[in-house]
Scaffold this active site. Sequence first.
Site, PDB file in Angstrom:
ATOM      1  N   PRO A   1       0.827  -1.263  -0.005  1.00 18.82           N
ATOM      2  CA  PRO A   1      -0.059   0.151  -0.054  1.00 18.82           C
ATOM      3  C   PRO A   1       0.555   1.246   0.016  1.00 18.82           C
ATOM      4  O   PRO A   1       1.955   1.238   0.686  1.00 18.82           O
ATOM      5  CB  PRO A   1      -0.834   0.016   1.216  1.00 18.82           C
ATOM      6  CG  PRO A   1      -0.315  -1.370   2.035  1.00 18.82           C
ATOM      7  CD  PRO A   1       0.617  -1.928   1.374  1.00 18.82           C
TER       8      PRO A   1
ATOM      9  N   GLY B   1       4.277   4.334   4.906  1.00 19.09           N
ATOM     10  CA  GLY B   1       5.278   3.967   5.592  1.00 19.09           C
ATOM     11  C   GLY B   1       5.778   2.579   5.403  1.00 19.09           C
ATOM     12  O   GLY B   1       6.591   2.010   6.157  1.00 19.09           O
TER      13      GLY B   1
ATOM     14  N   ALA C   1      10.933   0.798  -3.035  1.00 12.91           N
ATOM     15  CA  ALA C   1      10.901  -0.566  -3.544  1.00 12.91           C
ATOM     16  C   ALA C   1      10.447  -0.317  -5.107  1.00 12.91           C
ATOM     17  O   ALA C   1      11.122  -1.028  -5.726  1.00 12.91           O
ATOM     18  CB  ALA C   1       9.762  -1.416  -2.920  1.00 12.91           C
TER      19      ALA C   1
ATOM     20  N   GLY D   1       7.284   1.513   2.652  1.00 10.25           N
ATOM     21  CA  GLY D   1       8.503   1.638   1.577  1.00 10.25           C
ATOM     22  C   GLY D   1       8.245   1.374   0.223  1.00 10.25           C
ATOM     23  O   GLY D   1       8.961   0.848  -0.650  1.00 10.25           O
ATOM     24  N   SER D   2       6.881   1.750  -0.181  1.00  8.01           N
ATOM     25  CA  SER D   2       6.496   1.573  -1.481  1.00  8.01           C
ATOM     26  C   SER D   2       7.232   2.317  -2.660  1.00  8.01           C
ATOM     27  O   SER D   2       7.592   1.619  -3.723  1.00  8.01           O
ATOM     28  CB  SER D   2       4.879   1.603  -1.592  1.00  8.01           C
ATOM     29  OG  SER D   2       4.567   3.092  -1.544  1.00  8.01           O
TER      30      SER D   2
ATOM     31  N   ASP E   1      15.324   3.238   2.647  1.00  6.68           N
ATOM     32  CA  ASP E   1      14.387   2.398   1.816  1.00  6.68           C
ATOM     33  C   ASP E   1      14.900   1.797   0.727  1.00  6.68           C
ATOM     34  O   ASP E   1      14.553   0.501   0.552  1.00  6.68           O
ATOM     35  CB  ASP E   1      13.178   3.486   1.335  1.00  6.68           C
ATOM     36  CG  ASP E   1      12.117   3.491   2.625  1.00  6.68           C
ATOM     37  OD1 ASP E   1      12.577   3.580   3.906  1.00  6.68           O
ATOM     38  OD2 ASP E   1      10.856   4.084   2.273  1.00  6.68           O
TER      39      ASP E   1
HETATM   40  O1  PMV Z   1       7.128   6.873   7.219  1.00  2.78           O
HETATM   41  P1  PMV Z   1       8.472   6.360   6.614  1.00  2.78           P
HETATM   42  O2  PMV Z   1       8.399   4.891   6.639  1.00  2.78           O
HETATM   43  O3  PMV Z   1       8.915   7.076   5.404  1.00  2.78           O
HETATM   44  O4  PMV Z   1       9.568   6.620   7.945  1.00  2.78           O
HETATM   45  C1  PMV Z   1      10.021   7.972   8.308  1.00  2.78           C
HETATM   46  C2  PMV Z   1      11.138   7.880   9.287  1.00  2.78           C
HETATM   47  C3  PMV Z   1      11.325   9.023  10.105  1.00  2.78           C
HETATM   48  O5  PMV Z   1      12.498   8.846  10.922  1.00  2.78           O
HETATM   49  C4  PMV Z   1      10.219   9.704  10.686  1.00  2.78           C
HETATM   50  C5  PMV Z   1      12.131   9.933   8.984  1.00  2.78           C
HETATM   51  C6  PMV Z   1      13.615   9.642   8.467  1.00  2.78           C
HETATM   52  O6  PMV Z   1      13.581  10.062   7.301  1.00  2.78           O
HETATM   53  O7  PMV Z   1      14.041   8.653   8.955  1.00  2.78           O
END
Ligand code: PMV
Length: 326
Positions: free
Chosen positions: A105, A109, A115, A111-112, A156
Site C-alpha cells: 500500500p 510507511g 521498492a 516503503g512502496s 528504503d
Molecule cells: O514513514 P516512513 O516509513 O517514510 O519513515 C519515516 C522515518 C522517519 O524517521 C520519521 C524519517 C526519516 O527520514 O528517517
Amino acid sequence: MKATATAPGKTILVGEHFVVYGEAAIVMAINRHVQVTVEGRQNRALYISSDLGFSGTFVEDKYTAETGYVGGEKVLKPIKISAQTVLNAFEKKIGLNISVHSSIPMAVGLGSSGALAVATVAAVGKFLGRELSADKIVSLSTEAEKVVHINPSGIDQAISTYGGVIVYKKEEGITRLKTASAIPLVIGNTGIQRNTGILVDNVRMKRSRFPEIMNLMNSAAKHLSRQFIEALKSDALNSLGELMDINQGLLMAIGVSHEALDRLVYAARASGAVGAKLTGAGGGGCMIALTPLDQRERVSEAIRSAGGTPIIAKKADKGVHSWIHE
Ligand code: PMV
C-alpha cells in the site's frame, strides 16, 4: 525480450524519528513486493502502466495520459525518473514500455516508493544487459528518489535492495544484521495517509520548545535500539515485544502517534501480540504487532475490529532480484 525485477517493501522495527537526531533505526524487509517489467519499443518514449489504474507516455518531460487522468503524472513520474536515471548512466537513448504491479500500500510507511525505485532501476539495468551491483542499485535509485523526495536517507532503497534486517545510523550508514528469528508481524494499516516531512517538522519544533526533555528521550532511544539489536541476535521474542512497547511510549511522547494507531496498538496487545507500536512517520499509516505464529489470526481479527486492515507479514531475506524472459 523482457526483463523483470521484484523488490520488497519495509517496516521500521524501532528507532524512527530518533534516527533523524543520530540514533539507530532498525529496518526490516517484508514479504510484500513491487514488480516491474521492462521491454523495448520503437520510439524513444517511456510508456508506463501501473496496476493502480494509471497509464501514460512520457516524451522527455511531457506526459500524455492514457488511463486514470487525474493524478496519473504524479504517480508515474518517479518511475520515469528511475528508468531515465539508469538510461542516462549508460548513455542509452532508447524508449521503453514499463509495467508495474505492487502489493505494497502507498504512503503508509511500508516503503512502496523505495521498492518501486529499486525494482525499476534493477529491471532497466537487466534489460540493458548490465549486471548492476547491489551498491550501484542503491545509489542509482537514491539518486532518482532525490528528484522526487527531499532528503531521502536512502534507507528504503537499501533495505529493498539487500532484504533482511538493516541497522541505519546517520553517521555510520547501514549495517546488515544477521537474525535467526523470522520476526512474525501483523501490520495494521489505519488507511490514513500522512506526510513524513510534516511529522518530522513537528518533532523538530517540539525539540526547540523542550530541548532537555527531548534530549533525554533521544538517549532512551539510543539504549532502546542497542538492546533491541541484542534481543534480535538472541531471538528473544518477548524482550523484542517489550522494547517495541517502550518505543511506542516514546513515540507517543514526542507527539507522532494518532488515535487510530493507538486503538490498533491496544487491540493487538490485548489479543496475543507480544508488543506493538506505530511504524514509520506516524500520524496515521501503519502499526506493527510482533505476534507469535499461533496468535496471528486472533491479532488480525482484533485489528480489523478496531478499524484497521491487517497484513500478515514476515521478514523477507531476499532483496531485489531480476531476470530475463520472453
Ligand atoms: O514513514 P516512513 O516509513 O517514510 O519513515 C519515516 C522515518 C522517519 O524517521 C520519521 C524519517 C526519516 O527520514 O528517517
